[in-house]
Enzyme design. Structure first.
Site, PDB file in Angstrom:
ATOM      1  N   ASP A  21      39.112  33.162  38.368  1.00 47.68           N
ATOM      2  CA  ASP A  21      40.078  33.535  39.399  1.00 47.68           C
ATOM      3  C   ASP A  21      39.363  33.609  40.745  1.00 47.68           C
ATOM      4  OD1 ASP A  21      42.093  34.644  40.934  1.00 47.68           O
ATOM      5  OD2 ASP A  21      42.205  36.535  39.825  1.00 47.68           O
ATOM      6  N   MET A  35      43.848  45.234  39.952  1.00 49.18           N
ATOM      7  CA  MET A  35      42.679  45.574  40.770  1.00 49.18           C
ATOM      8  C   MET A  35      42.942  46.967  41.329  1.00 49.18           C
ATOM      9  SD  MET A  35      42.229  41.833  42.413  1.00 49.18           S
ATOM     10  CE  MET A  35      43.885  41.409  41.898  1.00 49.18           C
ATOM     11  N   HIS A  81      47.038  41.069  36.766  1.00 52.72           N
ATOM     12  CA  HIS A  81      45.620  41.315  37.072  1.00 52.72           C
ATOM     13  C   HIS A  81      45.546  42.600  37.880  1.00 52.72           C
ATOM     14  CE1 HIS A  81      41.803  39.775  39.446  1.00 52.72           C
ATOM     15  NE2 HIS A  81      41.556  40.833  38.695  1.00 52.72           N
ATOM     16  N   ASP A 129      48.866  39.735  40.993  1.00 52.89           N
ATOM     17  CA  ASP A 129      47.718  40.526  41.445  1.00 52.89           C
ATOM     18  C   ASP A 129      48.181  41.884  41.951  1.00 52.89           C
ATOM     19  OD1 ASP A 129      45.390  38.703  41.237  1.00 52.89           O
ATOM     20  OD2 ASP A 129      46.582  37.461  42.607  1.00 52.89           O
ATOM     21  N   SER A 151      48.826  32.138  41.250  1.00 55.36           N
ATOM     22  CA  SER A 151      48.876  33.501  41.774  1.00 55.36           C
ATOM     23  C   SER A 151      49.828  33.528  42.963  1.00 55.36           C
ATOM     24  CB  SER A 151      47.483  33.927  42.237  1.00 55.36           C
ATOM     25  OG  SER A 151      47.607  35.004  43.148  1.00 55.36           O
ATOM     26  N   HIS A 191      50.552  34.516  37.616  1.00 52.44           N
ATOM     27  CA  HIS A 191      49.481  35.514  37.813  1.00 52.44           C
ATOM     28  C   HIS A 191      49.917  36.510  38.891  1.00 52.44           C
ATOM     29  CE1 HIS A 191      45.196  36.754  37.678  1.00 52.44           C
ATOM     30  NE2 HIS A 191      45.287  36.888  38.992  1.00 52.44           N
ATOM     31  N   MET A 214      35.508  36.755  37.666  1.00 51.49           N
ATOM     32  CA  MET A 214      35.937  36.535  39.051  1.00 51.49           C
ATOM     33  C   MET A 214      34.995  35.550  39.738  1.00 51.49           C
ATOM     34  SD  MET A 214      38.718  38.226  39.538  1.00 51.49           S
ATOM     35  CE  MET A 214      38.872  37.932  41.311  1.00 51.49           C
ATOM     36  N   MET A 254      47.029  45.365  43.577  1.00 50.86           N
ATOM     37  CA  MET A 254      45.904  45.991  44.305  1.00 50.86           C
ATOM     38  C   MET A 254      46.372  47.317  44.891  1.00 50.86           C
ATOM     39  SD  MET A 254      44.464  42.701  46.364  1.00 50.86           S
ATOM     40  CE  MET A 254      44.411  41.067  45.624  1.00 50.86           C
TER      41      MET A 254
HETATM   42  C1  DX5 Z   1      41.859  37.739  44.404  1.00 50.07           C
HETATM   43  C2  DX5 Z   1      42.963  37.561  43.396  1.00 50.07           C
HETATM   44  C3  DX5 Z   1      43.289  36.148  43.125  1.00 50.07           C
HETATM   45  C4  DX5 Z   1      43.803  35.365  44.318  1.00 50.07           C
HETATM   46  C5  DX5 Z   1      43.340  33.962  44.132  1.00 50.07           C
HETATM   47  O1  DX5 Z   1      41.403  39.029  44.352  1.00 50.07           O
HETATM   48  O2  DX5 Z   1      42.631  38.150  42.171  1.00 50.07           O
HETATM   49  O3  DX5 Z   1      44.176  36.005  42.021  1.00 50.07           O
HETATM   50  O4  DX5 Z   1      45.178  35.378  44.454  1.00 50.07           O
HETATM   51  O5  DX5 Z   1      43.668  33.248  45.265  1.00 50.07           O
HETATM   52  P1  DX5 Z   1      42.949  31.884  45.626  1.00 50.07           P
HETATM   53  O6  DX5 Z   1      43.262  30.902  44.536  1.00 50.07           O
HETATM   54  O7  DX5 Z   1      43.536  31.521  46.935  1.00 50.07           O
HETATM   55  O8  DX5 Z   1      41.464  32.153  45.709  1.00 50.07           O
HETATM   56 ZN    ZN Z   2      43.873  37.617  40.405  1.00 47.23          ZN
END
Ligand code: DX5
Ligand code: ZN
Length: 224
Positions: A176, A68, A66, A35, A9, A33, A137, A37
């Site tokens: 994740d 969110m 991903h 993310d 990620s 990956h 998660m 948000m």
């Molecule tokens: C959190 C994200 C993850 C995050 C994971 O909401 O969805 O993908 O980047 O990061 P680490 O591996 O540091 O927990």
């Molecule tokens: Zn993620």
């Protein structure tokens, strides 16, 4: 297709040098990956649509989006059309899981459905046959660098046992959050096969070597 997949990620990568950061891990990674948000579904904001489109278009490896975000039903397909290999949205944010699954698939991507730590397996069970991936998660979504919630492992086991009863090809089972050299085997033993790792990879002095170490650990464990 490898038995296990590592998906770094880039949330906690050096965002000012993103292309370089991605090129450092591309060869060893299965998927990148990404993310997304919106500061509504989670209390944090990341890549907007045009940044995401640029990252997806320029990534040397397949991109695993991903989402969110609070309105995945309307916008999930846009990421598939931008060229993402996989688009995962949250069950908790969707008002019509079936049609969002369909829109992602018709736009040409694999489809994943994610659940937050507080959402039980039973909430996702009916959708399993429609999916290419389930994301359990292992932290509350929103931030990188949090601790792995080992208490999610019974849920991972429930998903694994339901997946194993489906006809082939079965969905991937992704975890994740907080995945490190210390926690990855717990998730694998519970049945995960696809691992997102953010800070463990990008906060390592040698990100590519960290991915190789994770894979070695997984491959050695399966030989026992
Ligand atoms: C959190 C994200 C993850 C995050 C994971 O909401 O969805 O993908 O980047 O990061 P680490 O591996 O540091 O927990
Ligand atoms: Zn993620």
């Amino acid at each position: 297709m490898p038995k296990y997949r590592i998906c770094p990620s880039i949330l906690n990568a050096d965002l000012l040098n993103l292309d370089r950061e991605i090129s450092r891990i591309a060869q060893e990674s299965d998927l990148l990956h990404l993310d997304i948000m919106d500061n509504i579904f989670v209390p944090n904001k990341t890549f907007d649509l045009s940044e995401s489109q640029r990252i997806i278009a320029s990534s040397p490896i397949p991109v695993d989006v991903h989402l969110m975000i609070a309105d995945p039903d309307d916008s999930a397909a846009v990421y598939a059309l931008a060229g993402a290999t996989s688009v995962t949205f949250h069950l908790e944010a969707s008002t019509d899981v079936g049609s969002t699954v369909e829109s992602i698939k018709s736009a040409g991507a694999r489809v994943g459905l994610a659940i937050k730590p507080g959402t039980p397996f039973s909430a996702i069970e009916e959708y399993l046959p429609l999916l290419d991936m389930v994301l359990v998660m292992t932290v509350e979504p929103g931030f990188g660098g949090q601790s792995f919630m080992a208490e999610m492992m019974p849920k991972v086991r429930q998903v694994r046992s339901a997946i194993d009863q489906l006809p082939l090809p079965t969905p991937w089972l992704q975890v994740d959050g907080g995945v490190t050299l210390e926690t990855i085997l717990k998730a694998a033993e519970a049945g995960a096969d696809t691992f997102v790792a953010g800070s463990a990879v990008f906060r390592s002095p040698e990100p590519a070597a960290m991915i190789i170490e994770m894979k070695n650990l997984l491959n050695r464990a399966t030989l026992i």
